[in-house]
Design a protein around this motif. Structure first.
Motif, short mmCIF file in Angstrom:
data_model
loop_
_atom_site.label_atom_id
_atom_site.label_comp_id
_atom_site.label_asym_id
_atom_site.label_seq_id
_atom_site.Cartn_x
_atom_site.Cartn_y
_atom_site.Cartn_z
N ARG A 64 -9.30 24.15 54.18
CA ARG A 64 -7.98 23.58 54.59
C ARG A 64 -7.56 22.52 53.90
O ARG A 64 -5.97 22.64 53.84
CB ARG A 64 -8.32 23.14 56.22
N ALA A 65 -8.18 21.60 53.37
CA ALA A 65 -7.56 20.54 52.73
C ALA A 65 -6.85 20.94 51.27
O ALA A 65 -5.71 20.49 51.13
CB ALA A 65 -8.62 19.50 52.36
N ASP A 66 -7.58 21.78 50.89
CA ASP A 66 -7.03 22.47 49.68
C ASP A 66 -5.72 23.16 49.90
O ASP A 66 -4.39 23.14 49.23
CB ASP A 66 -7.99 23.51 48.97
N VAL A 67 -5.50 23.86 50.84
CA VAL A 67 -4.50 24.54 51.26
C VAL A 67 -3.19 23.61 51.70
O VAL A 67 -2.09 23.84 51.00
CB VAL A 67 -4.77 25.58 52.65
N ILE A 68 -3.59 22.52 52.37
CA ILE A 68 -2.60 21.59 52.54
C ILE A 68 -2.11 20.89 51.36
O ILE A 68 -0.88 20.59 51.12
CB ILE A 68 -3.09 20.53 53.63
N ALA A 69 -2.93 20.57 50.48
CA ALA A 69 -2.36 19.92 49.21
C ALA A 69 -1.56 20.71 48.28
O ALA A 69 -0.97 20.20 47.79
CB ALA A 69 -4.03 19.37 48.47
N LEU A 70 -2.07 22.19 48.50
CA LEU A 70 -1.37 22.84 47.13
C LEU A 70 -0.01 23.52 48.03
O LEU A 70 0.93 23.35 47.51
CB LEU A 70 -2.09 24.11 47.11
N ILE A 71 0.08 23.98 49.36
CA ILE A 71 1.38 24.54 49.72
C ILE A 71 1.87 23.82 50.90
O ILE A 71 2.90 24.17 51.42
CB ILE A 71 1.20 26.17 49.97
N GLY A 72 1.24 22.72 51.51
CA GLY A 72 1.78 21.83 52.54
C GLY A 72 1.15 22.42 53.79
O GLY A 72 0.40 23.40 54.01
N SER A 73 1.76 21.59 55.02
CA SER A 73 1.43 22.04 56.34
C SER A 73 1.91 23.35 56.74
O SER A 73 2.98 23.82 56.35
CB SER A 73 1.81 20.97 57.36
N PRO A 74 1.27 24.07 57.83
CA PRO A 74 1.84 25.22 58.02
C PRO A 74 3.05 24.97 59.00
O PRO A 74 3.30 24.15 59.54
CB PRO A 74 0.54 25.98 58.91
N THR A 75 3.89 26.10 59.16
CA THR A 75 4.81 26.13 59.76
C THR A 75 4.47 26.38 61.43
O THR A 75 5.23 25.52 62.16
CB THR A 75 5.97 27.34 59.52
N ALA A 76 3.61 26.98 61.61
CA ALA A 76 2.89 27.08 62.85
C ALA A 76 1.72 27.48 62.93
O ALA A 76 1.11 28.17 61.88
CB ALA A 76 3.88 28.08 63.80
N LYS A 77 0.70 27.42 64.17
CA LYS A 77 -0.45 27.69 64.20
C LYS A 77 -0.38 28.79 65.16
O LYS A 77 0.48 28.88 66.13
CB LYS A 77 -1.61 26.75 64.58
N ALA A 78 -1.48 29.79 65.21
CA ALA A 78 -1.46 30.90 66.24
C ALA A 78 -1.79 30.11 67.66
O ALA A 78 -2.51 28.98 67.61
CB ALA A 78 -2.50 31.87 65.95
N THR A 79 -1.04 30.79 68.50
CA THR A 79 -1.14 30.16 69.94
C THR A 79 -2.44 29.82 70.31
O THR A 79 -2.82 28.71 70.97
CB THR A 79 -0.36 31.04 70.91
N PHE A 80 -3.54 30.68 70.48
CA PHE A 80 -4.72 30.56 71.06
C PHE A 80 -5.88 30.65 69.88
O PHE A 80 -7.09 30.58 70.07
CB PHE A 80 -4.94 31.68 71.90
N ASP A 81 -5.42 30.43 68.44
CA ASP A 81 -6.65 30.41 67.48
C ASP A 81 -5.99 29.06 66.35
O ASP A 81 -5.05 29.48 65.79
CB ASP A 81 -6.55 31.78 67.16
N ASP A 82 -6.70 28.17 66.50
CA ASP A 82 -6.43 27.16 65.22
C ASP A 82 -6.73 27.39 63.88
O ASP A 82 -6.51 26.74 63.07
CB ASP A 82 -6.88 25.81 65.70
N ASN A 83 -7.64 28.58 63.85
CA ASN A 83 -7.95 29.06 62.63
C ASN A 83 -7.13 30.06 61.96
O ASN A 83 -7.29 30.71 60.74
CB ASN A 83 -9.36 29.68 62.57
N THR A 84 -5.88 30.19 62.53
CA THR A 84 -4.95 31.02 61.78
C THR A 84 -3.67 30.32 61.70
O THR A 84 -2.82 29.84 62.66
CB THR A 84 -4.58 32.31 62.57
#
Length: 173
Positions: free
Chosen positions: A57-77
């Motif tokens: 997750r840290a690699d993803v945030i460093a590379l493309i930034g924070s997500p626009t949204a997370k799935a409603t009932f799943d923080d892993n999406t």
């Protein structure tokens, strides 16, 4: 008799020229609005650097930034939603390009899947046009206005009690 152009002032000719130009189906390229990027449009080159099974997750945030949204009932999406629109006069924006990138992580925060969705994957939504009923009666504005006439009466005041000071009301407390 003088020609038509001699009788019309230059401002009128410019107005006619502008109306003739704007009378077509679309605006000329030099008058059109530029495309606008909305949301979080992910660069495909940066997305290709993410490797499922090794990126965190840290690699993803460093590379493309924070997500626009997370799935409603799943923080892993995580969802990265972006679109390119162009404003249209007297209408809603026209969508030129739309993309959604769905990243799925496992319980330990390691990237498992990367999915790309575009406008072809979208599903149309039917909007139901109903009114929510409100309690009360269905009186018109005029009925409401006339219905309140006579409901309120002026109260009579006792002048002896409204006096400031004195033994009955010292200091208006």
């Amino acid at each position: 008799m003088r020609p038509l152009t001699a009788r019309l002032p230059a401002a009128s000719l410019l107005a006619l020229l502008a109306l003739g130009t704007l009378g077509g189906c679309s605006l000329p390229a030099w008058m059109a609005f530029p495309p606008q990027v909305r949301g979080n449009k992910v660069d495909p080159d940066l997305l290709a650097q993410l490797v499922p099974g090794t990126s965190s997750r840290a690699d993803v945030i460093a590379l493309i930034g924070s997500p626009t949204a997370k799935a409603t009932f799943d923080d892993n999406t995580w969802l990265y939603i972006g679109e390119v629109t162009r404003p249209v006069i007297a209408a809603t924006n026209t969508v030129l390009d739309q993309q959604v990138v769905v990243l799925t992580f496992d319980g330990s925060g390691v990237l498992r899947t990367v999915e790309r969705k575009n406008q072809d994957d979208s599903v149309p939504v039917a909007v139901v046009s109903r009114a929510t009923p409100a309690p009360g009666n269905d009186a018109s504005f005029l009925q409401q206005l006339i219905g309140n006439v006579g409901k309120f009466s002026p109260t009579q005041t006792d002048t002896s009690r409204s006096r400031q000071g004195g033994a009955t009301n010292p200091g208006n407390f």
